[in-house]
Write a protein that holds these residues in place. Structure first.
Motif, mmCIF file in Angstrom:
data_model
loop_
_atom_site.group_PDB
_atom_site.id
_atom_site.type_symbol
_atom_site.label_atom_id
_atom_site.label_comp_id
_atom_site.label_asym_id
_atom_site.label_seq_id
_atom_site.Cartn_x
_atom_site.Cartn_y
_atom_site.Cartn_z
ATOM 1 N N SER A 277 0.312 16.443 10.656
ATOM 2 C CA SER A 277 0.471 15.509 9.492
ATOM 3 C C SER A 277 0.719 16.034 8.246
ATOM 4 C CB SER A 277 -0.927 14.793 9.384
ATOM 5 O OG SER A 277 -2.185 15.598 9.015
ATOM 6 N N LEU A 278 1.655 15.228 7.477
ATOM 7 C CA LEU A 278 1.713 15.841 6.045
ATOM 8 C C LEU A 278 1.042 14.885 5.034
ATOM 9 C CD1 LEU A 278 3.403 17.963 4.680
ATOM 10 C CD2 LEU A 278 5.275 16.241 4.373
ATOM 11 N N SER A 279 0.454 15.188 4.074
ATOM 12 C CA SER A 279 -0.305 14.281 3.148
ATOM 13 C C SER A 279 0.295 14.844 1.810
ATOM 14 C CB SER A 279 -1.728 14.197 3.368
ATOM 15 O OG SER A 279 -2.318 15.473 3.373
ATOM 16 N N ASN A 280 -0.820 14.411 0.858
ATOM 17 C CA ASN A 280 -0.341 14.706 -0.637
ATOM 18 C C ASN A 280 1.094 14.339 -0.820
ATOM 19 O OD1 ASN A 280 -0.698 15.810 -3.153
ATOM 20 N ND2 ASN A 280 -1.013 17.911 -2.803
ATOM 21 N N LEU A 281 1.711 13.229 -0.706
ATOM 22 C CA LEU A 281 2.870 12.849 -0.690
ATOM 23 C C LEU A 281 3.450 12.752 -2.223
ATOM 24 C CD1 LEU A 281 2.917 10.215 2.047
ATOM 25 C CD2 LEU A 281 3.464 12.788 2.453
ATOM 26 N N ASN A 282 4.805 12.656 -2.118
ATOM 27 C CA ASN A 282 5.143 12.423 -3.695
ATOM 28 C C ASN A 282 5.304 10.916 -4.100
ATOM 29 O OD1 ASN A 282 7.115 11.541 -2.068
ATOM 30 N ND2 ASN A 282 8.851 12.987 -2.602
ATOM 31 N N SER B 172 9.203 14.994 10.797
ATOM 32 C CA SER B 172 10.492 15.068 9.785
ATOM 33 C C SER B 172 11.278 13.956 9.657
ATOM 34 C CB SER B 172 11.256 16.430 10.028
ATOM 35 O OG SER B 172 12.279 16.506 9.237
ATOM 36 N N LYS B 173 11.461 13.513 11.065
ATOM 37 C CA LYS B 173 12.278 12.111 11.211
ATOM 38 C C LYS B 173 11.457 11.022 10.366
ATOM 39 C CE LYS B 173 14.542 12.997 15.694
ATOM 40 N NZ LYS B 173 14.669 12.598 16.983
ATOM 41 N N ARG B 174 10.284 10.940 10.442
ATOM 42 C CA ARG B 174 9.404 9.705 10.153
ATOM 43 C C ARG B 174 9.544 10.067 8.436
ATOM 44 N NH1 ARG B 174 4.169 9.019 14.158
ATOM 45 N NH2 ARG B 174 5.495 8.826 15.984
ATOM 46 N N LEU B 175 9.385 11.233 7.897
ATOM 47 C CA LEU B 175 9.579 11.421 6.489
ATOM 48 C C LEU B 175 10.941 11.080 5.998
ATOM 49 C CD1 LEU B 175 7.660 15.051 6.772
ATOM 50 C CD2 LEU B 175 6.840 12.827 5.464
ATOM 51 N N LYS B 176 11.766 11.149 6.356
ATOM 52 C CA LYS B 176 13.036 10.937 6.034
ATOM 53 C C LYS B 176 13.508 9.572 6.086
ATOM 54 C CE LYS B 176 14.821 15.731 6.863
ATOM 55 N NZ LYS B 176 15.611 16.643 8.172
ATOM 56 N N ALA B 177 12.934 8.860 7.285
ATOM 57 C CA ALA B 177 12.967 7.449 7.411
ATOM 58 C C ALA B 177 12.386 6.759 6.192
ATOM 59 C CB ALA B 177 12.568 6.922 8.895
ATOM 60 N N ASN B 178 11.397 7.286 5.914
ATOM 61 C CA ASN B 178 10.740 6.715 4.814
ATOM 62 C C ASN B 178 10.878 7.102 3.461
ATOM 63 O OD1 ASN B 178 8.010 4.788 5.829
ATOM 64 N ND2 ASN B 178 8.613 6.507 7.246
ATOM 65 N N LYS B 179 11.774 8.197 3.163
ATOM 66 C CA LYS B 179 12.294 8.794 2.025
ATOM 67 C C LYS B 179 10.960 9.333 1.217
ATOM 68 C CE LYS B 179 16.291 5.818 1.749
ATOM 69 N NZ LYS B 179 17.145 4.776 0.923
ATOM 70 N N ARG C 245 0.834 -1.097 -0.050
ATOM 71 C CA ARG C 245 0.059 -0.045 -0.045
ATOM 72 C C ARG C 245 0.724 1.129 -0.261
ATOM 73 N NH1 ARG C 245 -3.430 0.682 4.602
ATOM 74 N NH2 ARG C 245 -4.617 1.823 3.503
ATOM 75 N N THR C 246 0.540 2.017 -0.697
ATOM 76 C CA THR C 246 1.033 3.483 -0.973
ATOM 77 C C THR C 246 0.765 4.416 0.261
ATOM 78 O OG1 THR C 246 1.097 3.446 -3.174
ATOM 79 C CG2 THR C 246 1.393 5.692 -2.188
ATOM 80 N N ARG C 247 1.729 4.893 1.037
ATOM 81 C CA ARG C 247 1.294 5.454 2.242
ATOM 82 C C ARG C 247 0.752 6.882 1.773
ATOM 83 N NH1 ARG C 247 3.171 5.884 7.573
ATOM 84 N NH2 ARG C 247 4.406 4.040 7.379
ATOM 85 N N LYS C 248 -0.063 7.444 2.407
ATOM 86 C CA LYS C 248 -0.880 8.469 2.153
ATOM 87 C C LYS C 248 -0.292 9.730 2.840
ATOM 88 C CE LYS C 248 -4.827 6.343 -0.353
ATOM 89 N NZ LYS C 248 -6.077 6.392 -0.460
ATOM 90 N N SER C 249 -0.155 9.365 4.098
ATOM 91 C CA SER C 249 0.246 10.704 4.948
ATOM 92 C C SER C 249 1.294 9.993 6.171
ATOM 93 C CB SER C 249 -0.935 11.240 5.612
ATOM 94 O OG SER C 249 -1.582 10.309 6.375
ATOM 95 N N LEU C 250 1.865 11.119 6.709
ATOM 96 C CA LEU C 250 2.531 10.620 7.909
ATOM 97 C C LEU C 250 2.290 11.813 8.987
ATOM 98 C CD1 LEU C 250 6.370 9.691 6.261
ATOM 99 C CD2 LEU C 250 4.830 8.381 8.075
ATOM 100 N N ALA C 251 2.163 11.387 10.265
ATOM 101 C CA ALA C 251 1.798 12.173 11.308
ATOM 102 C C ALA C 251 2.500 11.850 12.645
ATOM 103 C CB ALA C 251 0.308 12.179 11.439
ATOM 104 N N ALA C 252 2.136 12.868 13.591
ATOM 105 C CA ALA C 252 2.491 12.835 14.976
ATOM 106 C C ALA C 252 1.667 13.622 15.723
ATOM 107 C CB ALA C 252 4.107 12.841 15.235
ATOM 108 N N SER D 136 10.107 18.088 3.712
ATOM 109 C CA SER D 136 9.993 17.117 4.613
ATOM 110 C C SER D 136 10.979 17.862 5.734
ATOM 111 C CB SER D 136 10.974 15.886 4.138
ATOM 112 O OG SER D 136 12.240 16.261 3.680
ATOM 113 N N ASP D 137 11.373 18.955 5.662
ATOM 114 C CA ASP D 137 12.095 19.627 6.651
ATOM 115 C C ASP D 137 11.218 19.977 7.832
ATOM 116 O OD1 ASP D 137 14.937 21.246 7.150
ATOM 117 O OD2 ASP D 137 13.326 22.711 7.328
ATOM 118 N N LYS D 138 12.135 19.909 8.987
ATOM 119 C CA LYS D 138 11.176 20.104 10.157
ATOM 120 C C LYS D 138 10.733 21.700 10.399
ATOM 121 C CE LYS D 138 12.784 21.542 14.857
ATOM 122 N NZ LYS D 138 13.722 21.417 15.820
ATOM 123 N N HIS D 139 11.890 22.453 9.809
ATOM 124 C CA HIS D 139 11.799 24.103 9.947
ATOM 125 C C HIS D 139 10.440 24.472 9.257
ATOM 126 C CE1 HIS D 139 15.333 24.382 12.495
ATOM 127 N NE2 HIS D 139 15.932 23.760 11.717
#
Length: 366
Positions: free
Chosen positions: A340-345, A276-283, A243-250, A312-315
């Motif tokens: 949360s960050l969605s609309n991923l690449n 940001s850590k989760r985004l970078k871990a999942n590239k 499954r394609t991940r649709k979002s990442l959140a904390a 994907s940057d924290k700042h």
């Protein structure tokens, strides 16, 4: 003449009160007693409840205080996610003995496409029965299942004979099944949307089916198109093993309610760092930032902004979250914040379902 797509045989397997059932399996003294997994303190939240507790109105996401008020003799146990993952892995191994087309939705549920399966069994209903028996015998837990021609109907059907049951909706039964279905049973229609539908005179699938695509789009936005098609039995989404991940959140729940935006900025910084850590871990990176705010009265609000570029940057996450925080005045003190960050690449453009798929083949062994 309408073109008929090849029908799939889809099973949706849903473990019964999974977290609570694992706790009862590991500790037999808890069996037959109302049980909640989560915290009972003033800041505690119910993560899951067994069926004995549900009889008293105890539900997931309910505050521990309210759950205890509903059921004074409720037993709370802390969650053990490592254990739940271990059991979930055992269940999935059983799935893969029947098909490689397994799409997990969470630790306790998954879709299986058994149109072509490793057992050579033409009956999806018999396969579901066998899988449920294997889970009970090999793992020690019960599961329910729904079986039909697509993921949407299988998902709805799996809730029909819970716990420890299953329901098959054969191809020739699909339209009647959907027309008589209470609108609250439609997967994807929550409490707020159901109330809005009631106001529009929509109480069952039959009522929903009378509404035009234009009407539903006008009143329910993009979801209106989804409602228009699923009530006609059209849901072309395939079972996707990866499954394609649709979002990442904390998110964070605070021990003390926060009453000022200033006190929330430090919390948001930590949350943005985690995302940001989760985004970078999942590239991955995304464009749409959503700020989640849960107030002390448990009302939930979200504020979103879509950027013209992927981040994907924290700042950048933090700056946008701050902007959303100050966008409107707070209604109350805050008990939870989330980003949360969605609309991923990783997402691909989806094609709209075509009405030509409404024709179905009736001779199909279920």
């Amino acid at each position: 003449m309408a073109e008929a797509l090849p029908l799939r045989k889809i099973i949706h397997v849903d473990m019964d009160a999974f977290y609570a059932s694992v706790e009862q399996m590991d500790n037999p003294e808890l069996r037959g007693k109302p049980l909640a997994v989560g915290g009972s303190g003033t800041r505690g939240v119910v993560a899951a409840a067994n069926y004995e507790a549900r009889k008293y109105g105890v539900r997931s996401a309910m505050s521990g205080v309210m759950a205890k008020r509903n059921c004074p003799h409720l037993i709370f146990v802390p969650p053990r996610f490592d254990r739940y993952k271990e059991i979930s892995s055992q269940v999935r191994k059983i799935f893969y003995e029947y098909t490689d087309l397994v799409e997990p939705l969470s630790l306790d549920e998954a879709y299986l496409d058994v149109t072509e399966n490793k057992k050579g069994n033409p009956s999806a209903s018999l396969i579901a029965e066998e899988i449920r028996a294997r889970i009970l015998n090999d793992v020690g837990l019960t599961a329910s299942a729904g079986i039909s021609i697509n993921k949407f109907i299988a998902k709805v059907a799996s809730d029909y004979n819970k716990p420890n049951g299953q329901k098959t909706v054969n191809p020739e039964e699909v339209l009647d099944f959907l027309e008589t279905l209470d609108i609250r049973k439609f997967y994807g229609i929550g409490k707020v949307t159901a109330e809005k539908m009631y106001q529009k005179g929509i109480f069952t699938g039959t009522d929903l089916k009378t509404k035009s695509l234009e009407f539903l789009h006008s009143h329910f936005g993009k979801s209106g198109r989804y409602y228009y098609y699923v009530v006609r039995g059209i849901h072309n989404s395939e079972v996707k093993p990866n499954r394609t991940r649709k979002s990442l959140a904390a998110e964070r729940t605070f021990s003390t309610n926060l009453s000022s935006e200033i006190f929330m900025l430090e919390k948001l910084e930590h949350i943005a760092e985690e995302v940001s850590k989760r985004l970078k871990a999942n590239k991955v990176a995304g464009k749409t930032i959503t700020l989640k705010i849960k107030y002390s009265d448990f009302s939930l609000h979200t504020r979103s902004k879509t950027l013209p570029y992927f981040i994907s940057d924290k700042h950048l996450l933090l700056e946008t979250a701050k902007e959303l925080l100050y966008q409107e005045k707070l209604d109350n003190s805050v008990r939870l914040l989330g980003i949360s960050l969605s609309n991923l690449n990783t997402e691909k453009t989806k094609k709209e379902p075509e009405s030509k798929t409404v024709s179905v083949q009736l001779k199909f062994g279920f």
